[in-house]
Motif scaffolding. Structure first.
Motif, PDB file in Angstrom:
ATOM      1  N   LYS A  62       0.621  -1.325  -0.155  1.00 32.69           N
ATOM      2  CA  LYS A  62      -0.065   0.004   0.121  1.00 32.69           C
ATOM      3  C   LYS A  62       0.914   1.179   0.056  1.00 32.69           C
ATOM      4  O   LYS A  62       0.597   2.249  -0.818  1.00 32.69           O
ATOM      5  N   ARG A  63       1.951   1.196   0.764  1.00 31.67           N
ATOM      6  CA  ARG A  63       2.884   2.315   0.829  1.00 31.67           C
ATOM      7  C   ARG A  63       3.324   2.554  -0.613  1.00 31.67           C
ATOM      8  O   ARG A  63       3.604   3.787  -0.995  1.00 31.67           O
ATOM      9  N   GLU A  64       3.741   1.472  -1.146  1.00 32.27           N
ATOM     10  CA  GLU A  64       4.425   1.474  -2.423  1.00 32.27           C
ATOM     11  C   GLU A  64       3.519   2.239  -3.637  1.00 32.27           C
ATOM     12  O   GLU A  64       3.648   3.071  -4.427  1.00 32.27           O
ATOM     13  N   ARG A  65       2.320   1.621  -3.453  1.00 27.93           N
ATOM     14  CA  ARG A  65       1.177   2.116  -4.489  1.00 27.93           C
ATOM     15  C   ARG A  65       0.920   3.665  -4.110  1.00 27.93           C
ATOM     16  O   ARG A  65       0.621   4.399  -5.284  1.00 27.93           O
ATOM     17  N   MET A  66       0.679   4.031  -2.780  1.00 29.84           N
ATOM     18  CA  MET A  66       0.455   5.316  -2.728  1.00 29.84           C
ATOM     19  C   MET A  66       1.480   6.416  -3.167  1.00 29.84           C
ATOM     20  O   MET A  66       1.485   7.421  -3.715  1.00 29.84           O
ATOM     21  N   LEU A  67       2.839   5.752  -2.855  1.00 33.00           N
ATOM     22  CA  LEU A  67       4.099   6.475  -3.444  1.00 33.00           C
ATOM     23  C   LEU A  67       4.073   6.893  -5.081  1.00 33.00           C
ATOM     24  O   LEU A  67       4.229   7.949  -5.406  1.00 33.00           O
ATOM     25  N   LYS A  68       3.707   5.659  -5.686  1.00 37.40           N
ATOM     26  CA  LYS A  68       3.413   5.843  -6.898  1.00 37.40           C
ATOM     27  C   LYS A  68       2.362   6.668  -7.513  1.00 37.40           C
ATOM     28  O   LYS A  68       2.350   7.341  -8.452  1.00 37.40           O
ATOM     29  N   ASP A  69       1.269   6.410  -6.814  1.00 41.15           N
ATOM     30  CA  ASP A  69       0.255   7.528  -7.002  1.00 41.15           C
ATOM     31  C   ASP A  69       0.687   8.964  -6.918  1.00 41.15           C
ATOM     32  O   ASP A  69       0.310   9.944  -7.597  1.00 41.15           O
ATOM     33  N   ALA A  70       1.237   8.861  -5.798  1.00 42.61           N
ATOM     34  CA  ALA A  70       1.580  10.674  -5.341  1.00 42.61           C
ATOM     35  C   ALA A  70       2.637  11.085  -6.368  1.00 42.61           C
ATOM     36  O   ALA A  70       2.421  12.184  -6.860  1.00 42.61           O
ATOM     37  N   GLN A  71       3.403  10.165  -7.028  1.00 39.52           N
ATOM     38  CA  GLN A  71       4.377  10.758  -7.842  1.00 39.52           C
ATOM     39  C   GLN A  71       3.689  10.994  -9.128  1.00 39.52           C
ATOM     40  O   GLN A  71       4.003  12.029 -10.126  1.00 39.52           O
ATOM     41  N   PHE A  72       2.802  10.164  -9.835  1.00 39.29           N
ATOM     42  CA  PHE A  72       1.937  10.340 -10.909  1.00 39.29           C
ATOM     43  C   PHE A  72       1.236  11.665 -10.788  1.00 39.29           C
ATOM     44  O   PHE A  72       1.236  12.407 -11.619  1.00 39.29           O
ATOM     45  N   LEU A  73       0.739  11.982  -9.688  1.00 40.91           N
ATOM     46  CA  LEU A  73      -0.282  12.980  -9.365  1.00 40.91           C
ATOM     47  C   LEU A  73       0.613  14.244  -9.519  1.00 40.91           C
ATOM     48  O   LEU A  73       0.452  15.243 -10.176  1.00 40.91           O
ATOM     49  N   ILE A  74       2.019  14.111  -8.870  1.00 41.65           N
ATOM     50  CA  ILE A  74       2.714  15.360  -9.043  1.00 41.65           C
ATOM     51  C   ILE A  74       3.187  15.518 -10.465  1.00 41.65           C
ATOM     52  O   ILE A  74       3.061  16.836 -10.753  1.00 41.65           O
ATOM     53  N   GLU A  75       3.414  14.416 -11.247  1.00 43.29           N
ATOM     54  CA  GLU A  75       3.928  14.587 -12.579  1.00 43.29           C
ATOM     55  C   GLU A  75       2.637  15.285 -13.355  1.00 43.29           C
ATOM     56  O   GLU A  75       2.800  16.227 -14.130  1.00 43.29           O
ATOM     57  N   GLN A  76       1.410  14.600 -12.870  1.00 42.32           N
ATOM     58  CA  GLN A  76       0.309  15.337 -13.896  1.00 42.32           C
ATOM     59  C   GLN A  76       0.106  16.463 -13.428  1.00 42.32           C
ATOM     60  O   GLN A  76      -0.385  17.450 -14.181  1.00 42.32           O
ATOM     61  N   GLU A  77       0.193  17.011 -12.164  1.00 39.89           N
ATOM     62  CA  GLU A  77       0.010  18.415 -11.819  1.00 39.89           C
ATOM     63  C   GLU A  77       0.774  19.250 -12.435  1.00 39.89           C
ATOM     64  O   GLU A  77       0.853  20.420 -12.967  1.00 39.89           O
ATOM     65  N   ALA A  78       2.379  18.961 -12.462  1.00 43.63           N
ATOM     66  CA  ALA A  78       3.243  19.681 -13.321  1.00 43.63           C
ATOM     67  C   ALA A  78       3.110  19.843 -14.506  1.00 43.63           C
ATOM     68  O   ALA A  78       3.253  20.872 -15.179  1.00 43.63           O
ATOM     69  N   LYS A  79       2.612  18.717 -15.103  1.00 46.63           N
ATOM     70  CA  LYS A  79       2.260  18.849 -16.542  1.00 46.63           C
ATOM     71  C   LYS A  79       1.230  19.619 -17.071  1.00 46.63           C
ATOM     72  O   LYS A  79       1.278  20.620 -17.973  1.00 46.63           O
ATOM     73  N   GLN A  80       0.220  19.541 -16.183  1.00 42.28           N
ATOM     74  CA  GLN A  80      -0.963  20.515 -16.166  1.00 42.28           C
ATOM     75  C   GLN A  80      -0.440  22.184 -16.106  1.00 42.28           C
ATOM     76  O   GLN A  80      -0.859  22.875 -16.950  1.00 42.28           O
ATOM     77  N   LEU A  81       0.512  22.217 -15.045  1.00 40.49           N
ATOM     78  CA  LEU A  81       0.763  23.461 -14.674  1.00 40.49           C
ATOM     79  C   LEU A  81       1.708  24.001 -16.012  1.00 40.49           C
ATOM     80  O   LEU A  81       1.537  25.392 -16.407  1.00 40.49           O
ATOM     81  N   ARG A  82       2.382  23.115 -16.557  1.00 41.08           N
ATOM     82  CA  ARG A  82       3.182  23.623 -17.744  1.00 41.08           C
ATOM     83  C   ARG A  82       2.357  24.158 -18.793  1.00 41.08           C
ATOM     84  O   ARG A  82       2.577  25.125 -19.559  1.00 41.08           O
ATOM     85  N   ILE A  83       1.221  23.052 -19.172  1.00 51.54           N
ATOM     86  CA  ILE A  83       0.493  23.520 -19.970  1.00 51.54           C
ATOM     87  C   ILE A  83      -0.535  24.695 -20.030  1.00 51.54           C
ATOM     88  O   ILE A  83      -0.525  25.598 -20.867  1.00 51.54           O
ATOM     89  N   ASP A  84      -0.756  24.952 -18.750  1.00 50.55           N
ATOM     90  CA  ASP A  84      -1.548  26.244 -18.156  1.00 50.55           C
ATOM     91  C   ASP A  84      -0.709  27.338 -18.541  1.00 50.55           C
ATOM     92  O   ASP A  84      -0.995  28.524 -19.195  1.00 50.55           O
ATOM     93  N   LEU A  85       0.644  27.071 -18.056  1.00 53.47           N
ATOM     94  CA  LEU A  85       1.756  28.362 -18.365  1.00 53.47           C
ATOM     95  C   LEU A  85       1.902  28.745 -19.685  1.00 53.47           C
ATOM     96  O   LEU A  85       1.976  29.966 -20.111  1.00 53.47           O
TER      97      LEU A  85
END
Lengths: 180, 354
Positions: B281-304
């Motif tokens: 569960k910890r590994e899965r949550m870590l992956k999800d968090a990383q994916f979420l951060i990547e998505q957020e960063a990508k979205q921020l880049r697109i918005d920018l």
């Protein structure tokens, strides 16, 4: 039966009369003129479409409107017949269909030209000639001005749009930047 | 059935052989039980009141005044005087119940039927002693019917009625002598008829009731046997279970230790499983968090980028609006005409709008 089908029948009737009498262009123009007047005036529609208004009053009003618009007997009697049958609502669609049929019969193509600045006559004639050369038919231009175009000209012929405006170029540039 | 027919045959043969002595003894064919002595209270000699024509030795008629004996103080037997023993052997015919013309009601004295004439005679023992009515077969009924209020209690102890073995199978007739078909009215139905009735009844029962009865008994037996088997099986099961429980009780300490060991092992396994699940569960949550951060960063880049492009286009539009001149309009219009003539460089679309 839908309004378009009803309008097509009446337009076909008027087209046949116009072809027989050789006044198809005039009939089409008069019909379009009455349709524009009918569509533009809410008060006129509320009276002509109101069944509570006596038929004699409506007929008198229709005669008066036809006289002021200078309609011929054919178009005037057609409108009176539609009023008696409570079918005046189909007049705009009937006019569009009739104008199209008339244009097709006479080999006329109607083009709408929108420019960012007012277009002089010389340029309009050159543009009309160029369009007739491209279409192979006689082109009738309808000119409009739209400053949001920034610069350039947009021509619409039927369902074909020929866009040469600066606004479209800016939008293209924006899409290219976004896709990078 | 064979036994039944055998029994009927024996009875029939016995009865066929019986009339030779039955006729001699009594009118009902009773082979034995004949009293050797007359009942007590019978007068020793012919009564004085005997009617004419009555045979000697025959009991006196009802009409004759019976000798009144004093009320007995003892049981009924002493009431009747002993009858002469020669009365019946000497007069066998008189013992028959068939009445003679001179004694029309004598034989009927022992029957329950009314006596039309005999009772009219004065001095009848109807309310007197009521003890003298003829033969031995008559005495019992005589006592019962005519005992009256005097010595009536004495007749209850009189000898039983003579048994009719086989006379009168068809019915009664007082005009004929008792034979196999007819009997006197005062005679009871033949005992052989009862036997035959019983035999017929037994035959019917066996003939029509044997099979259903056998089936019922068989099914009942089967059901009982099944119940017994089931009960036996249940008993065996219970015994086995008892033995198992007793065996478990004997090894209860070992069982407790085994259960404790099982629980410890189960706890260890659960612990390992929970730890593994937590790690996953910890590994899965870590992956999800990383994916979420990547998505957020990508979205921020697109918005920018979008905001930058919008700002650039807007700035360019403002510059164009400010800088464009009529000469620029004419030049662009002329370019439009040239491109329209060469059909190049223009955006041509079907069904769109300008």
């Amino acid at each position: 039966m839908s309004f378009e089908a009803i309008a097509a029948r009446y337009a076909q009737a008027l087209f046949d009369i116009g072809v027989e009498t050789g006044t198809l262009g005039r009939i089409a123009d008069e019909t379009q003129s009455f349709a524009d007047t009918y569509a533009a005036s809410d008060e006129l529609r509320s009276v002509l479409d109101n069944p509570l208004v006596p038929e004699a009053s409506r007929d008198a009003l229709l005669r008066e409107v036809a006289a002021r618009l200078g309609l011929g007997d054919i178009v005037k009697n057609t409108m009176r017949l539609l009023a008696q049958r409570h079918r005046l609502a189909v007049v705009p669609a009937m006019a569009r269909t009739l104008v199209k049929m008339s244009d097709d019969q006479q080999g006329i193509v109607r083009a709408s030209v929108t420019s960012a600045a007012a277009m002089d006559e010389a340029y309009a004639k050159r543009l009309q000639a160029e369009l007739e050369k491209m279409m192979g038919k006689r082109v009738v231009l309808t000119r409009k001005v739209d400053t949001t175009l920034l610069a350039g000209v947009v021509t619409r012929v039927g369902d074909t749009v020929i866009d040469g405006s600066l606004r479209t170029r800016l939008n293209g540039l924006k899409s290219q930047l976004m896709s990078m | 059935m064979r036994k039944l027919f055998w029994l009927l045959g024996v009875l029939a043969s016995a009865l066929i052989a019986a009339p030779s002595w039955a006729q001699d003894d009594n009118p009902y064919g009773e082979p034995a039980a004949r009293p050797t002595a007359p009942p007590a209270g019978r007068p020793p000699g012919p009564p004085a009141g005997a009617r004419p024509g009555q045979p000697a030795g025959q009991p006196p008629a009802h009409t004759a005044p019976a000798p009144v004996s004093p009320p007995p103080a003892a049981p009924p037997e002493p009431v009747h005087a002993p009858q002469p023993p020669h009365a019946l052997p000497e007069e066998p015919a008189s013992a028959l119940p068939s009445p003679s013309p001179a004694e029309p009601n004598h034989a009927a004295a022992g029957s329950p039927e009314p006596l039309p004439a005999g009772h009219d005679v004065p001095g009848h023992g109807e309310h007197g002693a009521g003890t003298e009515h003829g033969g031995p077969g008559h005495e019992a009924n005589a006592g019962g019917e005519h005992g009256g209020h005097g010595a009536a209690h004495e007749d209850h102890n009189a000898p039983p009625h003579a048994m009719n073995w086989f006379y009168g199978f068809l019915g009664t007739d007082d005009k004929v002598e008792p034979n196999l078909l007819w009997r006197k009215p005062d005679m009871p139905p033949p005992f052989l008829a009862n036997l035959i009735n019983f035999a017929l009844f037994a035959y019917v029962i066996v003939r029509f009731g044997k099979k259903p009865l056998q089936e019922a008994l068989t099914s009942r037996k089967k059901a009982i046997m099944q119940d017994i088997d089931a009960a036996t099986k249940m008993l065996d099961d219970a015994t086995k279970r008892l033995n198992q429980y007793e065996d478990k009780l004997r090894h209860i300490d070992q069982e407790i230790e085994r259960i404790k060991k099982d629980f410890r092992e189960q706890g260890e396994r659960d612990k390992e499983r929970i730890l593994a699940e937590a790690k996953d569960k910890r590994e899965r949550m870590l992956k999800d968090a990383q994916f979420l951060i990547e998505q957020e960063a990508k979205q921020l880049r697109i918005d920018l980028i979008r905001e930058t492009v919008d700002a650039a286009v807007q700035a360019a539009e403002q510059i164009l609006v400010q800088k464009i001149t009529s000469a620029d309009h004419d030049r662009i219009a002329e370019d439009y005409l040239k491109q329209l003539a060469s059909s190049r460089g223009l955006g041509v679309s079907k069904g769109g709008s300008a």
